[in-house]
Design a protein around this motif. Structure first.
Motif, PDB file in Angstrom:
ATOM      1  N   GLU A 117       0.812  -1.283   0.007  1.00 43.00           N
ATOM      2  CA  GLU A 117      -0.187   0.084   0.066  1.00 43.00           C
ATOM      3  C   GLU A 117       0.765   1.134  -0.046  1.00 43.00           C
ATOM      4  N   VAL A 118       0.392   2.427  -0.708  1.00 45.62           N
ATOM      5  CA  VAL A 118       1.183   3.343  -0.659  1.00 45.62           C
ATOM      6  C   VAL A 118       1.495   4.507   0.375  1.00 45.62           C
ATOM      7  N   GLU A 119       0.639   4.020   1.474  1.00 48.38           N
ATOM      8  CA  GLU A 119       0.961   4.626   2.678  1.00 48.38           C
ATOM      9  C   GLU A 119       2.201   4.366   3.396  1.00 48.38           C
ATOM     10  N   GLN A 120       2.542   2.815   3.125  1.00 49.45           N
ATOM     11  CA  GLN A 120       3.637   2.311   3.679  1.00 49.45           C
ATOM     12  C   GLN A 120       4.811   2.668   2.707  1.00 49.45           C
ATOM     13  N   LEU A 121       4.745   2.670   1.425  1.00 48.78           N
ATOM     14  CA  LEU A 121       5.884   3.270   0.400  1.00 48.78           C
ATOM     15  C   LEU A 121       6.039   4.615   0.724  1.00 48.78           C
ATOM     16  N   GLU A 122       5.245   5.576   1.112  1.00 47.07           N
ATOM     17  CA  GLU A 122       5.286   7.045   1.363  1.00 47.07           C
ATOM     18  C   GLU A 122       6.551   7.154   2.509  1.00 47.07           C
ATOM     19  N   GLN A 123       6.667   6.125   3.189  1.00 49.33           N
ATOM     20  CA  GLN A 123       7.900   6.309   4.383  1.00 49.33           C
ATOM     21  C   GLN A 123       9.204   6.174   3.914  1.00 49.33           C
ATOM     22  N   MET A 124       9.209   5.402   2.776  1.00 55.63           N
ATOM     23  CA  MET A 124      10.477   5.094   2.002  1.00 55.63           C
ATOM     24  C   MET A 124      11.400   6.252   1.071  1.00 55.63           C
ATOM     25  N   PRO A 125      12.541   6.431   0.919  1.00 54.33           N
ATOM     26  CA  PRO A 125      13.175   7.224   0.079  1.00 54.33           C
ATOM     27  C   PRO A 125      12.611   6.908  -1.269  1.00 54.33           C
ATOM     28  N   TYR A 126      12.525   8.065  -2.162  1.00 55.81           N
ATOM     29  CA  TYR A 126      12.357   7.716  -3.670  1.00 55.81           C
ATOM     30  C   TYR A 126      13.088   6.487  -4.278  1.00 55.81           C
ATOM     31  N   ASP A 127      14.519   6.466  -4.136  1.00 55.37           N
ATOM     32  CA  ASP A 127      15.237   5.466  -4.804  1.00 55.37           C
ATOM     33  C   ASP A 127      14.835   4.021  -4.300  1.00 55.37           C
ATOM     34  N   ALA A 128      14.205   3.870  -3.048  1.00 52.11           N
ATOM     35  CA  ALA A 128      13.777   2.469  -2.993  1.00 52.11           C
ATOM     36  C   ALA A 128      12.638   2.189  -3.572  1.00 52.11           C
ATOM     37  N   VAL A 129      11.586   3.231  -3.615  1.00 57.78           N
ATOM     38  CA  VAL A 129      10.402   2.874  -4.465  1.00 57.78           C
ATOM     39  C   VAL A 129      10.622   2.601  -6.042  1.00 57.78           C
ATOM     40  N   SER A 130      11.483   3.531  -6.581  1.00 53.65           N
ATOM     41  CA  SER A 130      11.889   3.212  -7.600  1.00 53.65           C
ATOM     42  C   SER A 130      12.643   1.830  -8.117  1.00 53.65           C
ATOM     43  N   TYR A 131      13.407   1.673  -7.241  1.00 52.37           N
ATOM     44  CA  TYR A 131      13.806   0.167  -7.201  1.00 52.37           C
ATOM     45  C   TYR A 131      12.859  -0.995  -7.289  1.00 52.37           C
ATOM     46  N   LEU A 132      11.899  -0.808  -6.283  1.00 47.70           N
ATOM     47  CA  LEU A 132      10.758  -1.744  -6.240  1.00 47.70           C
ATOM     48  C   LEU A 132       9.914  -1.646  -7.466  1.00 47.70           C
ATOM     49  N   LEU A 133       9.625  -0.629  -8.116  1.00 46.55           N
ATOM     50  CA  LEU A 133       8.659  -0.732  -9.335  1.00 46.55           C
ATOM     51  C   LEU A 133       9.645  -1.346 -10.364  1.00 46.55           C
ATOM     52  N   ILE A 134      11.036  -1.097 -10.668  1.00 42.03           N
ATOM     53  CA  ILE A 134      11.712  -1.401 -11.731  1.00 42.03           C
ATOM     54  C   ILE A 134      12.219  -2.974 -11.604  1.00 42.03           C
ATOM     55  N   TYR A 135      12.668  -3.466 -10.274  1.00 41.32           N
ATOM     56  CA  TYR A 135      12.960  -4.892 -10.021  1.00 41.32           C
ATOM     57  C   TYR A 135      12.037  -5.499  -9.504  1.00 41.32           C
ATOM     58  N   GLY A 136      11.013  -5.096  -8.963  1.00 45.58           N
ATOM     59  CA  GLY A 136       9.949  -6.097  -8.310  1.00 45.58           C
ATOM     60  C   GLY A 136      10.019  -6.379  -6.991  1.00 45.58           C
ATOM     61  N   LYS A 137      11.135  -5.870  -6.252  1.00 44.59           N
ATOM     62  CA  LYS A 137      11.202  -6.038  -5.002  1.00 44.59           C
ATOM     63  C   LYS A 137      11.782  -5.336  -4.062  1.00 44.59           C
TER      64      LYS A 137
END
Length: 352
Positions: A21-41
């Motif tokens: 859920e995006v509420e959890q992702l909001e607490q991460m740095p953008y780099d981590a979310v970008s990595y999650l989207l591209i690499y799937g984890k």
């Protein structure tokens, strides 16, 4: 179309990236979310460190692209200049003719890294200011504001733009992402696909809506004027920018988060003008829809994000390009997913 990148529950107002859920992702740095989207984890610490290092190294843009930006027509929306710069970047990429997975991954990292630099350069040239080189010590968002404004942002401002990039990064098969996947399905290169996304994002019914909200805030100017503004719009049967969504039947979860960010910025700046105005518009819109249509209406992602941009001193003509700087991670993720089990997207028309 099947996807493992994003899911939306429009009835419950839930948005997830890769099942989170995006509420959890909001607490991460953008780099981590970008990595999650591209690499799937979610990246492990060492994976995030290596990925962030690559992004920081790739922030720089060469002199030839800067020279092209100098001759762009700055009387137009800034996205036009960004699109031109991305086209030029494709020509100058040393791996432009290599369509291997490794080369495409390298190109995707360059795109994510360079978008903020290009957007900042467009603004600096348009306003007649000298360019500011990236600062590798700053986070993805903080570095963007530094290049844009010439001063290191406060901690709250840096947090706000990081969250903006995260909340803008992905939203399933929105128009720009779907058009990008159509281009990818023809086996076109990653730059062509991203440029397709940029062209679609520009429209006022998609990414351009954020600029529309900013223009509206300037027009209304004060929360005392909000009620009459809405009533006048209702009487003329005109749209009030920043309200309603094709997918969400309740409040857009991103709008809630952007509202919180806007409040923090307003309090930090000691100036609640834009926040108070937006909140009053929201209240009047809710009331009028309930009275006139028997149902509520809620702000969408563009509404309070426009308030955030006002506090971050991002001009309206730059709004869609800043949106793109966050969205590019989602775009390249969909490019890779389309390539992984590709079939050309070719819908049929119903002749009438």
């Amino acid at each position: 179309m099947d996807t493992s990148i994003c899911s939306i529950d429009g009835m419950e107002g839930i948005l997830r990236y890769r099942g989170i859920e995006v509420e959890q992702l909001e607490q991460m740095p953008y780099d981590a979310v970008s990595y999650l989207l591209i690499y799937g984890k979610i990246p492990a610490p060492q994976e995030l460190e290596a990925y962030s290092r690559k992004l920081r190294e790739e922030r720089y843009i060469n002199r030839e692209i800067l020279n092209v930006l100098k001759v762009c027509n700055y009387g137009t929306e800034a996205l036009d200049s960004l699109r031109t710069a991305v086209c030029c970047s494709a020509h100058m990429d040393e791996e432009k003719d290599d369509s291997s997975m490794e080369a495409n991954m390298n190109k995707s990292i360059r795109l994510v890294a360079k978008f903020p630099t290009l957007v900042a350069a467009v603004h600096r040239y348009k306003t007649g200011k000298f360019l500011i080189a990236p600062d590798e010590k700053l986070s993805h968002g903080a570095n963007f504001l530094y290049m844009l404004r010439g001063t290191v942002p406060s901690a709250i401002e840096a947090e706000a733009i990081e969250k903006d990039f995260i909340l803008s990064a992905e939203h399933e098969l929105n128009p720009s992402t779907f058009s990008l996947r159509i281009t990818a399905s023809t086996m076109a290169d990653i730059y062509s696909a991203v440029i397709t996304g940029l062209c679609t994002l520009k429209g006022p019914l998609h990414g351009g809506a954020r600029k529309g909200v900013m223009d509206m805030l300037d027009e209304v100017a004060s929360h005392e004027n909000a009620e009459q503004y809405v009533l006048d719009k209702f009487s003329r049967k005109e749209k009030v920018m920043g309200f309603g969504h094709r997918v969400y039947k309740t409040c857009d979860p991103r709008a809630k988060l952007f509202k919180d960010i806007a409040k923090k910025l307003a309090d930090d700046h000691g100036d609640t003008q834009w926040y108070d105005l937006a909140e009053r518009l929201e209240q009047v819109m809710y009331r009028e829809f309930m009275q006139n249509k028997g149902r509520p209406i809620y702000p969408n992602v563009d509404f309070y994000s426009a308030v955030v941009y006002k506090y971050l001193e991002i001009p309206p003509e730059l709004a869609t390009s800043v949106f793109a700087a966050g969205r590019v991670s989602g775009w390249v993720s969909h490019y890779f997913e389309q390539y992984s089990h590709n079939r050309v997207i070719r819908p049929r028309a119903n002749y009438i």
